[in-house]
Design an enzyme around this catalytic site. Structure first.
Site, short mmCIF file in Angstrom:
data_model
loop_
_atom_site.label_atom_id
_atom_site.label_comp_id
_atom_site.label_asym_id
_atom_site.label_seq_id
_atom_site.Cartn_x
_atom_site.Cartn_y
_atom_site.Cartn_z
N LYS A 88 -3.18 0.90 7.76
CA LYS A 88 -4.11 1.99 5.92
C LYS A 88 -4.60 1.53 5.02
O LYS A 88 -3.79 0.31 4.56
CB LYS A 88 -2.06 2.75 5.84
CG LYS A 88 -2.27 3.69 5.32
CD LYS A 88 -1.32 4.45 4.43
CE LYS A 88 -1.45 6.10 3.55
NZ LYS A 88 0.24 6.69 3.33
C1 E4P Z 1 -0.88 9.67 2.11
O1 E4P Z 1 0.16 8.73 3.48
C2 E4P Z 1 0.54 9.45 1.28
O2 E4P Z 1 1.35 8.44 1.54
C3 E4P Z 1 0.67 10.77 -0.05
O3 E4P Z 1 0.22 12.00 0.86
C4 E4P Z 1 0.59 10.82 -1.20
O4 E4P Z 1 0.66 11.85 -1.56
P1 E4P Z 1 0.92 12.20 -2.99
O5 E4P Z 1 -0.33 12.26 -3.75
O6 E4P Z 1 2.16 12.87 -3.43
O7 E4P Z 1 1.90 10.39 -3.91
#
Ligand code: E4P
Length: 228
Positions: A88
């Site tokens: 990622k």
């Molecule tokens: C995506 O892969 C992220 O891990 C995640 O969805 C972030 O979400 P948040 O905005 O609730 O922290």
């Protein structure tokens, strides 16, 4: 639409995997910090997640490096943890450049922190296998995150990016930062490939008050049948 779980919590992953509808897991540095994760245990932890979900479920592990070369090195290291690891990488210039190299080596990349159509198209062109537009964080600043996902799904579907992604697979859109069942409903209607959801939201997706009421009446009537 496929469901990924957005967590680093092994118990949540085990439970969701046992339901039979889990197609992947996404983690990020905040989610790992939330479970009290230690730097020295990070790779083992990702390995444990990969073992729980099995080889067919992609598991996103995030690079926290900020330069192209460091992200590439991070990506190569993370990809060695297990065959289903997806690296990622934040949607930024250095991230795009690193994605290009990693994708050319067959390492799948999930470009994260994506908030616009141009960012998504650049990510796809760089070779990202997945792109994660965030919904909830738009809502947090009183803008409509669902609109952005809809635009990104539509824009990406206008083109064929399979020449750019590793293994020549088509890029998939992961609706991320999902906060509610309605987010999931809307993303499914607009054709997002995947929703990555926190465990409490996943549990809510299964529930409906009419299901509970219907079940109650079926059970009560079955008691009558047994006693007839
Ligand atoms: C995506 O892969 C992220 O891990 C995640 O969805 C972030 O979400 P948040 O905005 O609730 O922290």
């Amino acid at each position: 639409m496929k469901f990924f779980l957005d967590t680093a919590d092994l118990k949540e992953i085990e439970e969701a995997a046992s339901w039979g509808c889990l197609a992947g897991v996404t983690t990020n540095p905040s989610l790992y910090a939330k479970i009290g994760g230690k730097l020295s245990d990070f790779e083992n932890h990702i390995k444990r997640i990969c073992d729980i979900v099995g080889p067919d479920c992609p598991v996103s592990a995030e690079s926290v490096a900020m330069t192209r070369d460091e992200i590439i090195a991070d990506g190569r290291r993370l990809a060695k943890i297990a065959p289903n690891v997806v690296v990622k990488i934040p949607t930024m210039v250095e991230g795009l450049a690193a994605t290009k190299v990693l994708a050319s080596e067959g390492i799948p990349v999930n470009m994260t922190l994506c908030f616009s159509v141009p960012q998504a198209i650049l990510a796809a062109r760089a070779g990202a296998r997945y792109i994660s537009p965030f919904i909830g964080r738009f809502d947090d600043i009183s803008e409509d995150g669902l609109d952005q996902v809809e635009n990104i799904v539509a824009a990406i579907s206008n083109y064929d990016f399979s020449d750019a992604t590793c293994n020549h697979e088509q890029v998939e859109i992961i609706a991320a930062s999902v906060r509610s069942a309605n987010h999931v409903t809307q993303c499914a209607l607009m054709g997002a490939d995947i929703a990555t959801v926190p465990f409490p939201v996943l549990k809510k997706l299964v529930q409906h008050p009419l299901t509970d009421r219907g079940l109650e009446s079926f059970m009560a009537d079955w008691e009558k049948v047994k006693n007839a």
